[in-house]
Design a protein around this motif. Sequence first.
Motif, short mmCIF file in Angstrom:
data_model
loop_
_atom_site.label_atom_id
_atom_site.label_comp_id
_atom_site.label_asym_id
_atom_site.label_seq_id
_atom_site.Cartn_x
_atom_site.Cartn_y
_atom_site.Cartn_z
N GLY A 12 0.84 -1.20 0.00
CA GLY A 12 0.00 0.00 0.00
C GLY A 12 0.87 1.25 0.00
N GLY A 16 -0.97 7.93 0.97
CA GLY A 16 -1.11 8.09 2.41
C GLY A 16 0.12 7.73 3.24
N GLY A 18 1.64 4.87 3.69
CA GLY A 18 2.62 4.01 3.01
C GLY A 18 3.56 4.83 2.13
N GLU A 38 -3.12 -0.22 -7.34
CA GLU A 38 -3.42 0.87 -8.29
C GLU A 38 -2.17 1.25 -9.06
N VAL A 63 -2.60 -7.91 -1.67
CA VAL A 63 -2.07 -8.65 -0.50
C VAL A 63 -2.95 -9.80 -0.03
N MET A 140 1.05 -2.31 10.20
CA MET A 140 0.28 -1.09 10.42
C MET A 140 -1.06 -1.46 11.06
N SER A 141 -1.14 -1.19 12.34
CA SER A 141 -2.38 -1.43 13.07
C SER A 141 -3.12 -0.10 13.19
N SER A 142 -3.66 0.18 14.37
CA SER A 142 -4.44 1.40 14.56
C SER A 142 -4.79 1.50 16.04
N TYR A 155 -13.48 -3.43 11.07
CA TYR A 155 -12.14 -2.82 11.03
C TYR A 155 -11.45 -3.00 12.38
N LYS A 159 -7.79 -4.92 13.23
CA LYS A 159 -6.63 -4.25 13.83
C LYS A 159 -6.28 -4.88 15.19
N PRO A 185 -1.55 4.15 14.61
CA PRO A 185 -1.85 5.57 14.41
C PRO A 185 -3.25 5.90 14.91
N GLY A 186 -3.40 7.17 15.31
CA GLY A 186 -4.73 7.70 15.58
C GLY A 186 -5.30 8.23 14.27
N PHE A 187 -5.90 9.41 14.32
CA PHE A 187 -6.57 9.95 13.13
C PHE A 187 -5.56 10.70 12.26
N ILE A 188 -5.27 10.14 11.09
CA ILE A 188 -4.26 10.72 10.19
C ILE A 188 -4.95 11.18 8.91
N THR A 193 -9.48 8.82 5.61
CA THR A 193 -10.21 9.62 6.59
C THR A 193 -10.89 10.84 5.94
N1 LIG Z 1 -5.52 7.33 8.12
C1 LIG Z 1 -5.70 6.96 9.37
O1 LIG Z 1 -6.25 7.72 10.19
C2 LIG Z 1 -5.23 5.61 9.85
C3 LIG Z 1 -5.26 5.38 11.23
C4 LIG Z 1 -4.82 4.15 11.72
C5 LIG Z 1 -4.38 3.18 10.83
N2 LIG Z 1 -4.36 3.44 9.49
C6 LIG Z 1 -3.88 2.37 8.63
O2 LIG Z 1 -2.84 2.85 7.81
C7 LIG Z 1 -2.78 2.07 6.62
C8 LIG Z 1 -2.69 3.00 5.43
O3 LIG Z 1 -3.89 3.75 5.32
P1 LIG Z 1 -3.96 5.26 4.81
O4 LIG Z 1 -4.69 6.03 5.84
O5 LIG Z 1 -2.64 5.70 4.35
O6 LIG Z 1 -5.00 5.13 3.59
P2 LIG Z 1 -4.77 4.89 2.04
O7 LIG Z 1 -6.07 4.48 1.49
O8 LIG Z 1 -4.09 6.06 1.43
O9 LIG Z 1 -3.74 3.68 2.01
C9 LIG Z 1 -4.11 2.34 1.92
C10 LIG Z 1 -3.23 1.69 0.86
O10 LIG Z 1 -3.47 0.29 0.85
C11 LIG Z 1 -3.63 -0.13 -0.50
N3 LIG Z 1 -4.46 -1.32 -0.55
C12 LIG Z 1 -5.75 -1.45 -0.18
N4 LIG Z 1 -6.17 -2.69 -0.39
C13 LIG Z 1 -5.11 -3.39 -0.89
C14 LIG Z 1 -4.90 -4.73 -1.31
N5 LIG Z 1 -5.89 -5.62 -1.28
N6 LIG Z 1 -3.68 -5.08 -1.76
C15 LIG Z 1 -2.68 -4.17 -1.82
N7 LIG Z 1 -2.81 -2.89 -1.44
C16 LIG Z 1 -4.01 -2.52 -1.00
C17 LIG Z 1 -4.29 1.06 -1.20
O11 LIG Z 1 -4.09 1.00 -2.60
C18 LIG Z 1 -3.56 2.22 -0.54
O12 LIG Z 1 -2.37 2.52 -1.23
C19 LIG Z 1 -4.02 1.16 6.63
O13 LIG Z 1 -3.66 -0.13 7.07
C20 LIG Z 1 -4.92 1.83 7.66
O14 LIG Z 1 -5.80 0.94 8.27
C21 LIG Z 1 -4.77 4.62 8.98
#
Ligand SMILES: NC(=O)c1ccc[n+]([C@@H]2O[C@H](COP(=O)([O-])OP(=O)(O)OC[C@H]3O[C@@H](n4cnc5c(N)ncnc54)[C@H](O)[C@@H]3O)[C@@H](O)[C@H]2O)c1
Length: 252
Positions: A12, A16, A18, A38, A63, A140-142, A155, A159, A185-188, A193
């Motif tokens: 990923g 975001g 990643g 993508e 994945v 990457m949890s939460s 969800y 996590k 992470p918290g709210f990012i 989001t």
């Molecule tokens: N944004 C937040 O507030 C937050 C908080 C806690 C945890 N997280 C975790 O952080 C991670 C990244 O999320 P983000 O916020 O950057 O959002 P994001 O949507 O930008 O990133 C998610 C990425 O995972 C990829 N993805 C989704 N399904 C997939 C699959 N089946 N195979 C391969 N890749 C796949 C997407 O293409 C994307 O690039 C996630 O695991 C999310 O649960 C995010």
Amino acid sequence: MRMTDKIALITGGSTGIGKATAVRFAAEGAKVAITGREKAALQTAAQEIAELGGQVIWIDGDVQYKVDVDRMVDTVLSHWGTIDVLVNNAGICSPASFLEIEEAEWDRHMAINLKGTFLTGQTVAKVLVKQAKGGSIINMSSVNGLAAEKDQAHYNATKGGINLLTMSMAIELAPLGIRVNALCPGFIETRLTKPLIDNPGAFGPYLQTIPMGRAGVPEEIADAALFMATNDSRYMTGHCLVVDGGQLIKLS
Ligand SMILES: NC(=O)c1ccc[n+]([C@@H]2O[C@H](COP(=O)([O-])OP(=O)(O)OC[C@H]3O[C@@H](n4cnc5c(N)ncnc54)[C@H](O)[C@@H]3O)[C@@H](O)[C@H]2O)c1
């Protein structure tokens, strides 16, 4: 440079958290492989990292499928011959109330968030064991893996599962010199989001649940991932590191 010549695989990695992690690792001298579903986003992110002077390849793959995970890992090995760090970051979140979660949505969250973390973690761990030179895996949890949020039962469960999977991996891999930690992470601010951020009536009150009074940005999680990836955290394994502006410590 804290990751000179280290090879990092980031699932990923085109958007975001990643992508920010890939940018940060590359700036520290790592060679980064970003993967995801993508192609256009992967190409754009890889180009950006390369323009910043980073060494990067992109690999499309999902994945939740072992055949894709095997191909992603084999591609990294055929390019660079080794892997040092895995960031198991790919994930989805599609809120629904507990009484309305469809079976297919439950399965999709489990397959991508939890099974995807297991499959990629196990595949890379086998490589790390064979290489016999240690390594670091970051799942990457939460904060949703440590406390329950409304309308997120599926969800939250993935996590929470990732946190116990992290500890389980850590105890079996520690004797082999491989560390496994989770980032919570918290709210990012990411596209995950965005629906809440774009809803001012809901976002304002939500921010009041965060003692620091603001959302985090992906770069703040990337900094924590860098700590987990490097020797700075060399005596840490099986840990779930919370990076949330204080959200989880607040009762109301
Ligand atoms: N944004 C937040 O507030 C937050 C908080 C806690 C945890 N997280 C975790 O952080 C991670 C990244 O999320 P983000 O916020 O950057 O959002 P994001 O949507 O930008 O990133 C998610 C990425 O995972 C990829 N993805 C989704 N399904 C997939 C699959 N089946 N195979 C391969 N890749 C796949 C997407 O293409 C994307 O690039 C996630 O695991 C999310 O649960 C995010």
